[in-house]
Design an enzyme around this catalytic site. Sequence first.
Site, mmCIF file in Angstrom:
data_model
loop_
_atom_site.group_PDB
_atom_site.id
_atom_site.type_symbol
_atom_site.label_atom_id
_atom_site.label_comp_id
_atom_site.label_asym_id
_atom_site.label_seq_id
_atom_site.Cartn_x
_atom_site.Cartn_y
_atom_site.Cartn_z
ATOM 1 N N ASN A 6 0.856 -1.186 0.000
ATOM 2 C CA ASN A 6 0.000 0.000 0.000
ATOM 3 C C ASN A 6 0.899 1.246 0.000
ATOM 4 O OD1 ASN A 6 -1.373 2.302 1.119
ATOM 5 N ND2 ASN A 6 -3.059 0.953 1.648
ATOM 6 N N HIS A 9 1.048 6.299 1.806
ATOM 7 C CA HIS A 9 1.808 7.277 2.591
ATOM 8 C C HIS A 9 2.984 7.898 1.854
ATOM 9 C CE1 HIS A 9 -1.017 6.770 5.638
ATOM 10 N NE2 HIS A 9 -0.750 5.494 5.821
ATOM 11 N N HIS A 42 -5.514 3.697 -1.677
ATOM 12 C CA HIS A 42 -6.850 4.017 -1.157
ATOM 13 C C HIS A 42 -7.242 5.410 -1.634
ATOM 14 C CE1 HIS A 42 -9.592 4.115 2.704
ATOM 15 N NE2 HIS A 42 -10.243 4.443 1.612
ATOM 16 N N ARG A 44 -9.406 8.005 -0.995
ATOM 17 C CA ARG A 44 -10.358 8.427 0.042
ATOM 18 C C ARG A 44 -11.222 9.568 -0.472
ATOM 19 N NH1 ARG A 44 -8.840 6.403 5.439
ATOM 20 N NH2 ARG A 44 -10.603 7.629 6.106
ATOM 21 N N ARG A 48 -7.056 12.826 0.888
ATOM 22 C CA ARG A 48 -5.975 13.303 1.765
ATOM 23 C C ARG A 48 -4.601 12.828 1.313
ATOM 24 N NH1 ARG A 48 -7.162 9.868 7.241
ATOM 25 N NH2 ARG A 48 -9.186 10.823 6.963
ATOM 26 N N GLU A 69 -8.394 0.484 -3.087
ATOM 27 C CA GLU A 69 -9.167 0.439 -1.847
ATOM 28 C C GLU A 69 -10.141 1.601 -1.886
ATOM 29 O OE1 GLU A 69 -7.785 0.970 2.351
ATOM 30 O OE2 GLU A 69 -6.283 -0.391 1.552
ATOM 31 N N THR A 100 -8.250 3.251 8.285
ATOM 32 C CA THR A 100 -9.469 2.448 8.311
ATOM 33 C C THR A 100 -9.603 1.776 9.681
ATOM 34 O OG1 THR A 100 -8.928 1.988 6.017
ATOM 35 C CG2 THR A 100 -10.794 0.809 6.941
ATOM 36 N N GLU A 150 -10.996 -9.595 2.791
ATOM 37 C CA GLU A 150 -9.710 -9.256 3.404
ATOM 38 C C GLU A 150 -9.977 -9.111 4.894
ATOM 39 O OE1 GLU A 150 -7.337 -6.051 1.760
ATOM 40 O OE2 GLU A 150 -6.417 -5.667 3.716
ATOM 41 N N HIS A 190 -3.599 -4.805 7.701
ATOM 42 C CA HIS A 190 -3.766 -3.657 8.591
ATOM 43 C C HIS A 190 -2.915 -3.843 9.840
ATOM 44 C CE1 HIS A 190 -5.338 -0.029 10.268
ATOM 45 N NE2 HIS A 190 -5.930 0.190 9.113
#
Length: 241
Positions: A6, A9, A42, A44, A48, A69, A100, A150, A190
């Site tokens: 992922n 970030h 993701h 969102r 962000r 995602e 999440t 998942e 996660h």
Amino acid sequence: MKLGVNIDHIATVRQARGGREPDPVQAALLCESSGADSIVAHLREDRRHIQDDDVQRLRERLGVRFNLEMSIAPEVMRVAQKIRPDQATLVPEKRRELTTEGGLAVARHEKKIGLAVKRLRKKGIVVSLFIEPDQRNIHAARRIGAEFVEFHTGGYALAATKGLRDRKLEELREGVFYARSLRLGVNAGHGLNYLNVRPIAQIKEIEELNIGHAIISRAVLVGISQAVREMKALITNPLSP
Ligand code: PXP
């Protein structure tokens, strides 16, 4: 077992300055050449970190599977149906959460989530539902036609005591067993990191682990020495080619 990385970030760091660097797509290509089996991003609702343009470029440039995602908000659904990632992982999303926070309540919102699954599958997108490993939600995921679930490993990762951690691991094992008995593919993720991943990686029936924060955090630390050396060389010898 496969690894999905992922890259949200990387985009978080870029958004801190509002410029173009670091580029999450460039990072994704490096993940790919280093053995990642898929890339997760993701999109969102509040944008962000990952932006629409990132999603478009990931779609165009990735060689490995692109797992988007997303929530089932109509506007994000429109982007997914247009871009057509290889896979969509549906997650609950709250505007004020840092990440999440829980799994999708599939059983409670079966109709709404079922409609989203149907729409995405119609576009040829493989659909996975991010859920806690409980039988009610696993069964509901199967009923509405998801191909994958998942499992949220946050409870395991954040468990404050060994007893709780062992219990969470057992719940995950039982969930995997149940989901496989319904012929669902199983992924997990996660909060997984370099210290806690091994017991999860030993559950052979899990197909893929999706890991983000720990890998990006580690990348910063293992990469910072070289970054400093390169800058120091430039300012020590500014005339060198
Ligand atoms: N899987 C899902 C569904 C997620 O929402 C996240 C966080 O974006 C991850 C995996 C990765 O979690 P982490 O960044 O803690 O590794």
